[in-house]
Scaffold this motif. Structure first.
Motif, PDB file in Angstrom:
ATOM      1  N   THR A  82       0.826  -1.209   0.000  1.00  0.00           N
ATOM      2  CA  THR A  82       0.000   0.000   0.000  1.00  0.00           C
ATOM      3  C   THR A  82       0.861   1.260   0.000  1.00  0.00           C
ATOM      4  OG1 THR A  82      -0.208  -0.223   2.413  1.00  0.00           O
ATOM      5  CG2 THR A  82      -2.020  -1.052   1.079  1.00  0.00           C
ATOM      6  N   LEU A  83       1.860   1.331   0.884  1.00  0.00           N
ATOM      7  CA  LEU A  83       2.712   2.514   0.927  1.00  0.00           C
ATOM      8  C   LEU A  83       3.567   2.628  -0.334  1.00  0.00           C
ATOM      9  CD1 LEU A  83       3.710   4.966   2.432  1.00  0.00           C
ATOM     10  CD2 LEU A  83       5.284   3.508   3.720  1.00  0.00           C
ATOM     11  N   ALA A  84       4.030   1.488  -0.863  1.00  0.00           N
ATOM     12  CA  ALA A  84       4.843   1.521  -2.086  1.00  0.00           C
ATOM     13  C   ALA A  84       4.036   2.054  -3.268  1.00  0.00           C
ATOM     14  CB  ALA A  84       5.371   0.117  -2.398  1.00  0.00           C
ATOM     15  N   VAL A  85       2.783   1.664  -3.380  1.00  0.00           N
ATOM     16  CA  VAL A  85       1.935   2.155  -4.480  1.00  0.00           C
ATOM     17  C   VAL A  85       1.705   3.657  -4.350  1.00  0.00           C
ATOM     18  CG1 VAL A  85      -0.376   2.050  -5.495  1.00  0.00           C
ATOM     19  CG2 VAL A  85       0.823  -0.065  -4.926  1.00  0.00           C
ATOM     20  N   VAL A  86       1.514   4.137  -3.129  1.00  0.00           N
ATOM     21  CA  VAL A  86       1.349   5.583  -2.920  1.00  0.00           C
ATOM     22  C   VAL A  86       2.536   6.343  -3.494  1.00  0.00           C
ATOM     23  CG1 VAL A  86       1.299   7.402  -1.158  1.00  0.00           C
ATOM     24  CG2 VAL A  86      -0.184   5.410  -0.921  1.00  0.00           C
ATOM     25  N   MET A  87       3.742   5.846  -3.247  1.00  0.00           N
ATOM     26  CA  MET A  87       4.938   6.522  -3.748  1.00  0.00           C
ATOM     27  C   MET A  87       5.040   6.476  -5.265  1.00  0.00           C
ATOM     28  SD  MET A  87       6.384   7.794  -1.107  1.00  0.00           S
ATOM     29  CE  MET A  87       7.954   8.304  -1.801  1.00  0.00           C
ATOM     30  N   GLN A  88       4.393   5.513  -5.887  1.00  0.00           N
ATOM     31  CA  GLN A  88       4.473   5.375  -7.348  1.00  0.00           C
ATOM     32  C   GLN A  88       3.480   6.271  -8.073  1.00  0.00           C
ATOM     33  OE1 GLN A  88       6.865   3.345  -8.874  1.00  0.00           O
ATOM     34  NE2 GLN A  88       7.582   3.236  -6.768  1.00  0.00           N
ATOM     35  N   ILE A  89       2.317   6.505  -7.497  1.00  0.00           N
ATOM     36  CA  ILE A  89       1.243   7.167  -8.259  1.00  0.00           C
ATOM     37  C   ILE A  89       1.115   8.657  -7.969  1.00  0.00           C
ATOM     38  CG2 ILE A  89      -0.083   5.031  -8.465  1.00  0.00           C
ATOM     39  CD1 ILE A  89      -1.923   6.038  -6.264  1.00  0.00           C
ATOM     40  N   PHE A  90       1.776   9.147  -6.930  1.00  0.00           N
ATOM     41  CA  PHE A  90       1.680  10.572  -6.603  1.00  0.00           C
ATOM     42  C   PHE A  90       2.983  11.288  -6.924  1.00  0.00           C
ATOM     43  CE2 PHE A  90      -1.784   8.940  -4.018  1.00  0.00           C
ATOM     44  CZ  PHE A  90      -2.745   9.932  -4.165  1.00  0.00           C
ATOM     45  N   THR A  91       2.871  12.558  -7.294  1.00  0.00           N
ATOM     46  CA  THR A  91       4.055  13.371  -7.534  1.00  0.00           C
ATOM     47  C   THR A  91       4.734  13.686  -6.207  1.00  0.00           C
ATOM     48  OG1 THR A  91       2.830  15.444  -7.313  1.00  0.00           O
ATOM     49  CG2 THR A  91       2.916  14.450  -9.505  1.00  0.00           C
ATOM     50  N   PRO A  92       6.007  14.060  -6.243  1.00  0.00           N
ATOM     51  CA  PRO A  92       6.695  14.387  -4.985  1.00  0.00           C
ATOM     52  C   PRO A  92       5.979  15.462  -4.174  1.00  0.00           C
ATOM     53  CG  PRO A  92       8.287  14.125  -6.742  1.00  0.00           C
ATOM     54  CD  PRO A  92       6.937  14.043  -7.390  1.00  0.00           C
ATOM     55  N   GLU A  93       5.349  16.416  -4.871  1.00  0.00           N
ATOM     56  CA  GLU A  93       4.645  17.485  -4.155  1.00  0.00           C
ATOM     57  C   GLU A  93       3.405  16.968  -3.432  1.00  0.00           C
ATOM     58  OE1 GLU A  93       7.269  18.891  -7.139  1.00  0.00           O
ATOM     59  OE2 GLU A  93       5.495  17.617  -7.379  1.00  0.00           O
ATOM     60  N   GLU A  94       2.759  15.950  -3.987  1.00  0.00           N
ATOM     61  CA  GLU A  94       1.531  15.424  -3.397  1.00  0.00           C
ATOM     62  C   GLU A  94       1.785  14.285  -2.409  1.00  0.00           C
ATOM     63  OE1 GLU A  94      -1.844  16.099  -6.846  1.00  0.00           O
ATOM     64  OE2 GLU A  94      -0.500  14.378  -7.022  1.00  0.00           O
ATOM     65  N   GLN A  95       2.963  13.723  -2.443  1.00  0.00           N
ATOM     66  CA  GLN A  95       3.243  12.562  -1.590  1.00  0.00           C
ATOM     67  C   GLN A  95       3.048  12.829  -0.098  1.00  0.00           C
ATOM     68  OE1 GLN A  95       7.155  11.328  -2.804  1.00  0.00           O
ATOM     69  NE2 GLN A  95       6.421  10.344  -4.680  1.00  0.00           N
ATOM     70  N   PRO A  96       3.489  13.981   0.447  1.00  0.00           N
ATOM     71  CA  PRO A  96       3.273  14.190   1.884  1.00  0.00           C
ATOM     72  C   PRO A  96       1.810  14.124   2.294  1.00  0.00           C
ATOM     73  CG  PRO A  96       4.913  15.729   1.067  1.00  0.00           C
ATOM     74  CD  PRO A  96       4.336  15.040  -0.134  1.00  0.00           C
TER      75      PRO A  96
ATOM     76  N   LEU B 158      -8.601  -0.835 -10.574  1.00  0.00           N
ATOM     77  CA  LEU B 158      -8.116   0.541 -10.531  1.00  0.00           C
ATOM     78  C   LEU B 158      -6.619   0.708 -10.304  1.00  0.00           C
ATOM     79  CD1 LEU B 158     -10.999   2.065  -8.362  1.00  0.00           C
ATOM     80  CD2 LEU B 158     -10.639   2.386 -10.820  1.00  0.00           C
ATOM     81  N   VAL B 159      -6.005  -0.162  -9.514  1.00  0.00           N
ATOM     82  CA  VAL B 159      -4.602   0.057  -9.128  1.00  0.00           C
ATOM     83  C   VAL B 159      -3.673  -0.282 -10.286  1.00  0.00           C
ATOM     84  CG1 VAL B 159      -2.753  -0.670  -7.560  1.00  0.00           C
ATOM     85  CG2 VAL B 159      -5.079  -0.363  -6.688  1.00  0.00           C
ATOM     86  N   PRO B 160      -2.776   0.632 -10.668  1.00  0.00           N
ATOM     87  CA  PRO B 160      -1.829   0.337 -11.751  1.00  0.00           C
ATOM     88  C   PRO B 160      -0.710  -0.578 -11.257  1.00  0.00           C
ATOM     89  CG  PRO B 160      -1.368   2.497 -10.837  1.00  0.00           C
ATOM     90  CD  PRO B 160      -2.605   1.993 -10.135  1.00  0.00           C
ATOM     91  N   GLU B 161      -0.168  -1.360 -12.185  1.00  0.00           N
ATOM     92  CA  GLU B 161       0.954  -2.243 -11.836  1.00  0.00           C
ATOM     93  C   GLU B 161       2.248  -1.452 -11.895  1.00  0.00           C
ATOM     94  OE1 GLU B 161       2.296  -4.392 -10.127  1.00  0.00           O
ATOM     95  OE2 GLU B 161       1.514  -6.231 -11.049  1.00  0.00           O
ATOM     96  N   SER B 162       3.163  -1.746 -10.997  1.00  0.00           N
ATOM     97  CA  SER B 162       4.502  -1.156 -11.027  1.00  0.00           C
ATOM     98  C   SER B 162       5.459  -2.148 -10.401  1.00  0.00           C
ATOM     99  CB  SER B 162       4.531   0.175 -10.255  1.00  0.00           C
ATOM    100  OG  SER B 162       4.233  -0.030  -8.885  1.00  0.00           O
ATOM    101  N   ARG B 163       6.702  -2.130 -10.864  1.00  0.00           N
ATOM    102  CA  ARG B 163       7.724  -3.019 -10.325  1.00  0.00           C
ATOM    103  C   ARG B 163       9.091  -2.436 -10.620  1.00  0.00           C
ATOM    104  NH1 ARG B 163       5.818  -5.917 -14.801  1.00  0.00           N
ATOM    105  NH2 ARG B 163       4.574  -7.266 -13.458  1.00  0.00           N
ATOM    106  N   ASN B 164      10.112  -3.023 -10.044  1.00  0.00           N
ATOM    107  CA  ASN B 164      11.485  -2.619 -10.289  1.00  0.00           C
ATOM    108  C   ASN B 164      11.857  -2.999 -11.723  1.00  0.00           C
ATOM    109  OD1 ASN B 164      14.232  -2.173 -10.364  1.00  0.00           O
ATOM    110  ND2 ASN B 164      14.689  -3.301  -8.493  1.00  0.00           N
ATOM    111  N   PRO B 165      12.153  -2.031 -12.588  1.00  0.00           N
ATOM    112  CA  PRO B 165      12.438  -2.373 -13.993  1.00  0.00           C
ATOM    113  C   PRO B 165      13.711  -3.192 -14.177  1.00  0.00           C
ATOM    114  CG  PRO B 165      12.914  -0.055 -13.570  1.00  0.00           C
ATOM    115  CD  PRO B 165      12.236  -0.583 -12.341  1.00  0.00           C
TER     116      PRO B 165
END
Length: 489
Positions: A124-138, A189-196
């Motif tokens: 859950t926390l890892a996905v948050v870091m992937q989908i939000f911009t640095p400005e919105e992450q906090p 809804l949740v996009p997939e992301s992984r270490n490339p």
């Protein structure tokens, strides 16, 4: 296929955040709801004290042991896949737990739920870091952290309500509709992301970290019950030290480490993890003792005590959902926000310690201060940890954050409980009162318990304050170093 966040963030990021928070809530409710069911489980399943301990510990041991491994698996195989797997495992474990006919079945089900919980906490926390911009992450992390507080507050209330109207198994079956809804929403809804990079799996590192962390947490939670110098505790602690030392040695040698130990050379990362350990140490231990004070000293029932601790969580939810905490953090900067937050939390714990004997009013003021401080400090520290780690390692970063939180929680309950025991000789206040033969003796027993609680709360406050100042200093030095490099370039 790997998905990376764009400069605008994911188009449905706020909806996805809602899905993530729903998944997170299933784990958080289960962390607290079991405590109110202990009398029912003892009566209806014939559970012994050892059985009850294992019902609680099977979940926490498996979850804490697997957090780093779960985060690494999410980075490698896909965070969406691991989020879905976590929901399935957690839901299946909840179903088996709700229908269990023996303590052994329930303990096994709780262990299975711990596997799902580890996957959910990290993804859950890892996905948050992937989908939000640095400005919105906090702000996004603040909302994620607020859901943690909401689960803490509503767990006992929901558990009390369910037990008043249904049998004990309902406290686990209530997870099923929530997990099912989160599963459908995550799939859509949740996009997939992984270490490339697709590094090879660090199987030995995963084994060593799992065994080492589980042994360490078991030693900590066993200390108060069996004695810190008992053979069981010393042997388990020795295993933890040896295995975690081997883990560190292996991670330094392997070309594809699960946890890159170079992260700890980053002052921002080191400051944040120091703060996480000490904040959870002080908070978990102090709130564990506070529930005893509300029930044993002020005479509230479990449900009433849960209601009276709710202002802490409500303050966190209000400040983070409204975005006020994120605005204050942006204005002050992370080091100052963490320092201010933990000073407020420390002041709240002192208020609880000093004024709790006067009734609930002093406790209420302390809880509001603690909640306000936590709303500032917790998201800022989580963001500092996650931003100090490369985005492709977001799952491992979430695993580190969760592991340190579990470590601090267990250590806080154990150490502050030991401080209480050093001032209060009886096994518990009810036992001490039952052995008293006069009103004067009962008053002395209650006063001794209150004095032990006060000292324990003050130790917790000192730990939180120390953590805040140390974390803020390290983060401030890291920011100065970064700005100096930027100017030089």
């Amino acid at each position: 296929m790997s998905t990376s966040p764009t400069l605008q963030g994911h188009s449905r990021r706020w909806i996805v955040l809602g899905v993530i928070c729903l998944a997170q809530l299933t784990v958080l409710l289960d962390n607290t709801v079991l405590n109110v069911a202990i009398p029912s489980l003892t009566r209806e399943l014939g559970a012994s004290t050892a059985d009850i301990q294992w019902m609680i510990n099977a979940y926490s041991l498996v979850q804490s042991g697997l957090l780093l491994t779960a985060g690494s698996a999410a980075d490698r195989y896909g965070r969406k896949k691991m989020l879905i797997a976590g929901l399935v495992l957690f839901g299946a474990g909840s179903l088996i737990a709700g229908l269990a006919q023996s303590t052994g079945q329930l303990i096994a089900a709780r262990a299975g739920m711990g596997v799902g919980g580890a996957l959910l906490i990290t993804t859950t926390l890892a996905v948050v870091m992937q989908i939000f911009t640095p400005e919105e992450q906090p702000r996004a992390i603040g909302i994620w952290a607020a859901v943690n507080a909401l689960g803490f507050a509503t767990g006992p209330l929901l558990g009390g309500f369910m037990l008043n109207h249904f049998w004990w198994g309902a406290i686990f079956l209530i997870n099923l509709p929530v997990a099912a809804l989160a599963l459908v929403a995550a799939t859509v809804l949740v996009p997939e992301s992984r270490n490339p990079r697709g590094d090879r799996p660090d199987l030995l590192g995963a084994l060593l970290s799992t065994v080492g962390m589980a042994a360490l947490v078991y030693a900590i939670i066993s200390g108060p019950a069996h004695g810190w110098t008992s053979g069981r505790v010393l042997l388990t602690a020795a295993v933890a030290v040896v295995v975690l030392t081997a883990f560190a040695y292996w991670e330094n040698r392997v070309p594809y480490p699960m946890l890159d130990l170079d992260f700890f050379r980053d002052r921002r990362f080191t400051g944040a993890v120091t703060g996480v350990v000490l904040i959870t140490f002080g908070m978990a231990g102090s709130l564990f003792l506070l529930t005893q004070h509300l029930q044993f000293v002020l005479g509230y029932g479990p449900l009433e005590a849960g209601v009276r601790t709710a202002p802490l969580a409500l303050a966190i939810v209000a400040l983070n959902f409204s975005g006020l905490a994120a605005k204050w953090t942006a204005r002050l900067g992370a080091p100052a926000a963490i320092a201010l937050g933990m000073v407020l939390m420390s002041a709240g714990l002192v208020s609880v310690a000093v004024l709790a004997t006067e009734g609930y009013a002093g406790t209420l003021w302390g809880l509001v201060l603690i909640g306000t401080g936590a709303a500032l400090a917790n998201p800022a520290m989580a963001h500092a940890i996650m931003s100090a780690i490369p985005p492709e390692k977001a799952g491992v970063g979430a695993g580190v954050n969760g592991t340190l939180g579990e470590f601090g929680n267990g250590l806080g309950v154990a150490v502050l409980g030991a401080v209480l025991s050093s001032r209060f000789a009886a096994v518990s206040l009810p036992v001490g009162l039952a052995a008293a033969t006069s009103a004067e003796e009962r008053r002395r027993v209650t006063d001794s318990f209150s004095a032990g609680l006060e000292l324990s709360q003050l130790v917790g406050a000192a730990a939180v304050l120390t953590g805040g100042l140390l974390a803020a200093a390290l983060l401030w030095r890291a920011e100065r170093a970064d700005s100096g490099v930027a100017v030089a370039q």
